[in-house]
Design a protein around this motif. Structure first.
Motif, short mmCIF file in Angstrom:
data_model
loop_
_atom_site.label_atom_id
_atom_site.label_comp_id
_atom_site.label_asym_id
_atom_site.label_seq_id
_atom_site.Cartn_x
_atom_site.Cartn_y
_atom_site.Cartn_z
N SER A 12 0.84 -1.21 0.00
CA SER A 12 0.00 0.00 0.00
C SER A 12 0.87 1.25 0.00
CB SER A 12 -0.92 0.01 1.22
OG SER A 12 -1.87 -1.03 1.18
N ALA A 13 1.89 1.26 0.84
CA ALA A 13 2.78 2.43 0.92
C ALA A 13 3.56 2.61 -0.37
CB ALA A 13 3.73 2.27 2.10
N LEU A 14 3.97 1.50 -0.97
CA LEU A 14 4.70 1.56 -2.24
C LEU A 14 3.83 2.19 -3.33
CD1 LEU A 14 6.82 -1.37 -3.64
CD2 LEU A 14 5.17 -0.20 -5.10
N ILE A 15 2.58 1.76 -3.42
CA ILE A 15 1.66 2.29 -4.44
C ILE A 15 1.41 3.77 -4.21
CG2 ILE A 15 -0.68 2.15 -5.37
CD1 ILE A 15 -0.64 -0.86 -4.58
N ALA A 16 1.12 4.13 -2.97
CA ALA A 16 0.84 5.53 -2.65
C ALA A 16 2.05 6.41 -2.95
CB ALA A 16 0.43 5.67 -1.19
N GLY A 17 3.24 5.92 -2.61
CA GLY A 17 4.44 6.70 -2.87
C GLY A 17 4.69 6.90 -4.35
N ALA A 51 4.94 6.11 -16.85
CA ALA A 51 5.93 6.29 -15.78
C ALA A 51 5.52 5.51 -14.54
CB ALA A 51 6.09 7.77 -15.46
N MET A 52 4.23 5.53 -14.22
CA MET A 52 3.73 4.79 -13.04
C MET A 52 3.93 3.29 -13.23
SD MET A 52 2.32 5.20 -10.05
CE MET A 52 1.23 4.43 -8.85
N GLU A 53 3.65 2.78 -14.42
CA GLU A 53 3.82 1.35 -14.66
C GLU A 53 5.29 0.93 -14.56
OE1 GLU A 53 1.22 -0.63 -17.42
OE2 GLU A 53 2.94 -1.63 -18.36
N ARG A 54 6.18 1.74 -15.10
CA ARG A 54 7.61 1.42 -15.00
C ARG A 54 8.06 1.37 -13.54
NH1 ARG A 54 8.07 4.92 -19.49
NH2 ARG A 54 8.64 6.66 -18.10
N ARG A 55 7.65 2.37 -12.77
CA ARG A 55 8.08 2.42 -11.37
C ARG A 55 7.50 1.25 -10.58
NH1 ARG A 55 9.86 6.24 -7.37
NH2 ARG A 55 10.16 7.76 -9.04
N LEU A 56 6.20 1.02 -10.70
CA LEU A 56 5.57 -0.07 -9.97
C LEU A 56 6.16 -1.42 -10.37
CD1 LEU A 56 1.76 0.78 -9.76
CD2 LEU A 56 3.42 0.78 -7.90
N SER A 57 6.38 -1.62 -11.66
CA SER A 57 6.90 -2.91 -12.13
C SER A 57 8.25 -3.21 -11.47
CB SER A 57 7.05 -2.90 -13.65
OG SER A 57 5.78 -2.77 -14.27
N ALA A 58 9.13 -2.23 -11.46
CA ALA A 58 10.45 -2.44 -10.87
C ALA A 58 10.37 -2.67 -9.37
CB ALA A 58 11.34 -1.24 -11.18
N VAL A 68 6.70 -11.83 -11.60
CA VAL A 68 6.65 -11.14 -12.89
C VAL A 68 5.51 -10.12 -12.84
CG1 VAL A 68 7.63 -13.06 -14.19
CG2 VAL A 68 5.15 -12.92 -13.87
N VAL A 69 5.46 -9.25 -13.83
CA VAL A 69 4.46 -8.17 -13.86
C VAL A 69 3.72 -8.17 -15.18
CG1 VAL A 69 4.08 -5.68 -13.72
CG2 VAL A 69 5.84 -6.75 -12.30
N ILE A 70 2.41 -8.05 -15.11
CA ILE A 70 1.59 -7.76 -16.29
C ILE A 70 0.98 -6.39 -16.06
CG2 ILE A 70 -0.34 -8.43 -17.75
CD1 ILE A 70 -0.09 -11.25 -16.67
N GLY A 71 1.48 -5.38 -16.77
CA GLY A 71 0.92 -4.05 -16.70
C GLY A 71 0.02 -3.81 -17.89
N GLU A 72 -0.98 -2.97 -17.70
CA GLU A 72 -1.91 -2.70 -18.80
C GLU A 72 -1.19 -2.21 -20.05
OE1 GLU A 72 -5.88 -0.07 -19.94
OE2 GLU A 72 -4.86 0.29 -18.02
N GLU A 73 -0.25 -1.30 -19.88
CA GLU A 73 0.42 -0.74 -21.05
C GLU A 73 1.35 -1.76 -21.70
OE1 GLU A 73 -1.06 1.80 -21.87
OE2 GLU A 73 -1.97 2.13 -19.91
N ALA A 74 2.05 -2.55 -20.90
CA ALA A 74 2.91 -3.59 -21.47
C ALA A 74 2.09 -4.63 -22.21
CB ALA A 74 3.74 -4.24 -20.37
N ALA A 75 0.93 -5.00 -21.66
CA ALA A 75 0.07 -6.00 -22.31
C ALA A 75 -0.55 -5.47 -23.59
CB ALA A 75 -1.01 -6.46 -21.34
N VAL A 94 -1.12 -5.05 -12.90
CA VAL A 94 -1.07 -3.62 -12.57
C VAL A 94 -1.86 -2.78 -13.57
CG1 VAL A 94 0.47 -1.63 -12.36
CG2 VAL A 94 1.20 -3.87 -11.49
N ASP A 95 -2.78 -2.00 -13.05
CA ASP A 95 -3.37 -0.91 -13.81
C ASP A 95 -2.79 0.37 -13.23
OD1 ASP A 95 -4.85 1.00 -15.15
OD2 ASP A 95 -6.72 -0.14 -15.03
N PRO A 96 -1.81 0.97 -13.90
CA PRO A 96 -1.08 2.08 -13.29
C PRO A 96 -1.91 3.35 -13.13
CG PRO A 96 -0.45 1.83 -15.58
CD PRO A 96 -1.32 0.66 -15.25
N LEU A 97 -2.95 3.48 -13.99
CA LEU A 97 -3.80 4.66 -13.91
C LEU A 97 -5.15 4.31 -14.51
CD1 LEU A 97 -4.31 7.59 -13.26
CD2 LEU A 97 -3.01 8.26 -15.26
N ASP A 98 -6.03 3.79 -13.68
CA ASP A 98 -7.37 3.42 -14.12
C ASP A 98 -8.22 4.69 -14.17
OD1 ASP A 98 -9.45 1.45 -14.70
OD2 ASP A 98 -10.29 2.10 -12.79
#
Length: 287
Positions: A12-17, A51-58, A68-75, A94-98
């Motif tokens: 939760s803290a990671l996502i909020a940050g 940018a959000m997807e890159r940060r969250l994925s890492a 592993v990560v499946i992000g909306e933009e990568a998919a 991950v949906d970095p920005l719904d």
């Protein structure tokens, strides 16, 4: 399922940050070249999504080694990533920005959705509202939480007072027509975005929600959170939702009896439309 679980509060803290760094400074400050269309003119992506997807994925991969990560933009760029959902490795979905369209238009109706899936089963889920700083989270078998507050869906109100969105856009035309004709059965709710809808379902502002497309970054976390708060959710043929399903619809309600009522009002009898008849009856799969 004996898999290592990250600490829910840490995620939760990671996502909020990440949202505080990558999303909110760009809200209402996007340059023209920082918004573009993907598959359709109303299917937008912004520099904040990427940018959000890159940060969250890492950061999520680092938090859970071997994941592993499946992000909306990568998919969107590589649809084969969907196959990871049923694999043995833990998968962050991950949906970095719904609610990108709202974000791009300067409306505060957007959120971040993260789920942890293993072997096709959602184990944990988080939905974060960057505008309020609120995060709802759930772990299978441990309830749904907003900080230290355990969440529970509200008891279904009288039928005439039911509140919920009908997301009709992706239904086939005969079904869409039927749904539009039946909008008046409830108090209604303007369709917002999946993150907002699921948060409202478990915080008492909505009673039900209906969808046709069930992309995993939109629904994997929300379905788990809703279930852990005591709600009932199933696909439109009555079968349980799983994150590998991308079609087949989804109906969320406070309990099974309300789900049955809503399904009957919205779709039954619909024997002439495959997949939309009563569960277990013509056009429906057995429960």
């Amino acid at each position: 399922m004996n898999l290592p679980h990250p600490d829910a509060a840490t995620v939760s803290a990671l996502i909020a940050g990440a949202a505080a760094v990558e999303i909110m400074p760009r809200f209402r400050h996007l340059a023209e070249g920082e918004i573009r269309a993907k598959s359709a003119p109303d299917d937008l992506v912004t520099i904040a999504d990427e940018a959000m997807e890159r940060r969250l994925s890492a950061e999520l991969r680092q938090l859970l080694p071997g994941s592993v990560v499946i992000g909306e933009e990568a998919a969107a760029a590589d649809p084969s990533l969907h196959e990871l959902i049923s694999g043995a490795a833990p998968v962050w979905v991950v949906d970095p920005l719904d609610g990108t369209s709202s974000f791009a238009a300067g409306r505060p109706a957007f959120g971040v959705i993260v789920a942890l899936v293993a072997r096709g089963e959602t184990l944990m889920g988080w939905i974060h509202n960057p505008n309020t700083g609120e995060t709802v989270a759930a772990e299978r078998g441990s309830g749904a939480w907003l900080g230290e507050t355990k969440l529970a869906v509200t008891v279904a109100p009288p039928v005439a007072a039911l509140r919920g969105p009908l997301a009709t856009k992706f239904f086939p035309e005969p079904v869409r027509e039927r749904l539009v004709q039946r909008r008046s059965f409830s108090r209604g709710h303007r369709q917002s975005h999946a993150a907002g809808d699921y948060m409202q379902l478990v915080m008492g502002s909505l009673d039900f929600a209906l969808y046709q497309r069930t992309l995993p970054w939109d629904h994997a976390a929300g379905v788990l959170i809703h279930a852990e708060a005591g709600g009932y959710c199933a696909r439109l043929d009555g079968t349980p939702y799983r994150p590998e399903y991308r079609e087949g619809g989804l109906l969320a309600a406070p309990d099974r009896s309300t789900w049955d009522y809503l399904h009957a009002v919205l779709f039954g009898p619909a024997q002439g439309i495959p997949g939309f008849g009563p569960p277990g009856g013509p056009g429906g799969a057995p429960l």
